[in-house]
Design a protein around this motif. Structure first.
Motif, PDB file in Angstrom:
ATOM      1  N   UNK A  71       0.962  -1.940  -0.400  1.00 23.17           N
ATOM      2  CA  UNK A  71       0.193  -0.378  -0.119  1.00 23.17           C
ATOM      3  C   UNK A  71       1.177   1.289   0.437  1.00 23.17           C
ATOM      4  N   UNK A  72       0.234   2.258  -0.836  1.00 24.41           N
ATOM      5  CA  UNK A  72       1.589   3.797  -0.883  1.00 24.41           C
ATOM      6  C   UNK A  72       0.389   4.120   0.140  1.00 24.41           C
ATOM      7  N   UNK A  73       1.550   5.318   0.902  1.00 29.68           N
ATOM      8  CA  UNK A  73       1.282   6.356   1.717  1.00 29.68           C
ATOM      9  C   UNK A  73       2.010   7.695   1.414  1.00 29.68           C
ATOM     10  N   UNK A  74       1.341   8.181   1.353  1.00 36.16           N
ATOM     11  CA  UNK A  74       1.982   9.558   0.808  1.00 36.16           C
ATOM     12  C   UNK A  74       1.359  10.972   2.174  1.00 36.16           C
ATOM     13  N   UNK A  75       2.772  11.373   2.258  1.00 34.07           N
ATOM     14  CA  UNK A  75       2.484  12.106   3.113  1.00 34.07           C
ATOM     15  C   UNK A  75       2.326  14.030   3.216  1.00 34.07           C
ATOM     16  N   UNK A  76       2.724  14.652   3.476  1.00 32.63           N
ATOM     17  CA  UNK A  76       2.553  15.906   3.048  1.00 32.63           C
ATOM     18  C   UNK A  76       3.162  16.585   2.518  1.00 32.63           C
ATOM     19  N   UNK A  77       4.343  16.015   1.629  1.00 34.25           N
ATOM     20  CA  UNK A  77       5.414  16.149   0.343  1.00 34.25           C
ATOM     21  C   UNK A  77       5.144  16.144  -0.457  1.00 34.25           C
ATOM     22  N   UNK A  78       5.356  16.872  -1.806  1.00 31.70           N
ATOM     23  CA  UNK A  78       4.413  15.875  -2.899  1.00 31.70           C
ATOM     24  C   UNK A  78       5.366  15.025  -3.243  1.00 31.70           C
ATOM     25  N   UNK A  79       4.694  13.998  -3.720  1.00 32.01           N
ATOM     26  CA  UNK A  79       5.969  13.069  -4.451  1.00 32.01           C
ATOM     27  C   UNK A  79       6.410  14.061  -5.231  1.00 32.01           C
ATOM     28  N   UNK A  80       7.564  12.985  -5.894  1.00 33.84           N
ATOM     29  CA  UNK A  80       8.289  13.548  -7.457  1.00 33.84           C
ATOM     30  C   UNK A  80       7.918  12.184  -8.486  1.00 33.84           C
ATOM     31  N   UNK A  81       6.410  12.397  -9.091  1.00 35.05           N
ATOM     32  CA  UNK A  81       6.273  11.571 -10.000  1.00 35.05           C
ATOM     33  C   UNK A  81       5.324  12.116 -11.129  1.00 35.05           C
ATOM     34  N   UNK A  82       4.766  11.662 -12.269  1.00 35.54           N
ATOM     35  CA  UNK A  82       4.117  11.937 -13.407  1.00 35.54           C
ATOM     36  C   UNK A  82       3.258  12.703 -12.904  1.00 35.54           C
ATOM     37  N   UNK A  83       2.797  14.064 -12.678  1.00 35.03           N
ATOM     38  CA  UNK A  83       0.875  14.308 -11.920  1.00 35.03           C
ATOM     39  C   UNK A  83       1.185  14.748 -13.923  1.00 35.03           C
ATOM     40  N   UNK A  84      -0.513  14.886 -14.166  1.00 36.42           N
ATOM     41  CA  UNK A  84      -0.625  15.378 -14.987  1.00 36.42           C
ATOM     42  C   UNK A  84      -2.036  16.310 -14.636  1.00 36.42           C
ATOM     43  N   UNK A  85      -2.594  17.063 -15.617  1.00 37.36           N
ATOM     44  CA  UNK A  85      -3.258  18.400 -15.101  1.00 37.36           C
ATOM     45  C   UNK A  85      -4.940  18.736 -15.484  1.00 37.36           C
ATOM     46  N   UNK A  86      -5.314  18.842 -14.021  1.00 33.55           N
ATOM     47  CA  UNK A  86      -6.861  17.791 -14.740  1.00 33.55           C
ATOM     48  C   UNK A  86      -7.439  19.774 -13.858  1.00 33.55           C
TER      49      UNK A  86
END
Length: 73
Positions: free
Chosen positions: A1-16
């Motif tokens: 299971x992935x866990x995300x905290x307050x820091x935005x991860x370095x992933x390839x985010x798309x815009x919506x």
């Protein structure tokens, strides 16, 4: 299971962009409590009571409302 905290991860985010779906809303001039799908939530004086597309109700902070919504005539 992935866990995300307050820091935005370095992933390839798309815009919506949110679809322009009109919803019902009213600004409340006193503190209030509303039953939401996630449980009981509190709104502060000046916050908005929103009714979503499925009839669900929830509070929206007045500053968040100002940044993300435009009232429709």
């Amino acid at each position: 299971m992935l866990t995300f905290k307050q820091t935005i991860p370095n992933l390839k985010f798309q815009k919506a962009v949110k679809k322009p779906i009109p919803i019902k809303c009213i600004q409340i001039d006193e503190p209030f409590v509303v039953e939401t799908l996630e449980g009981t939530m509190k709104g502060n004086k000046g916050d908005w009571l929103m009714v979503g597309v499925s009839g669900e109700m929830y509070p929206c902070d007045k500053e968040i409302f100002k940044k993300t919504y435009n009232l429709v005539k």
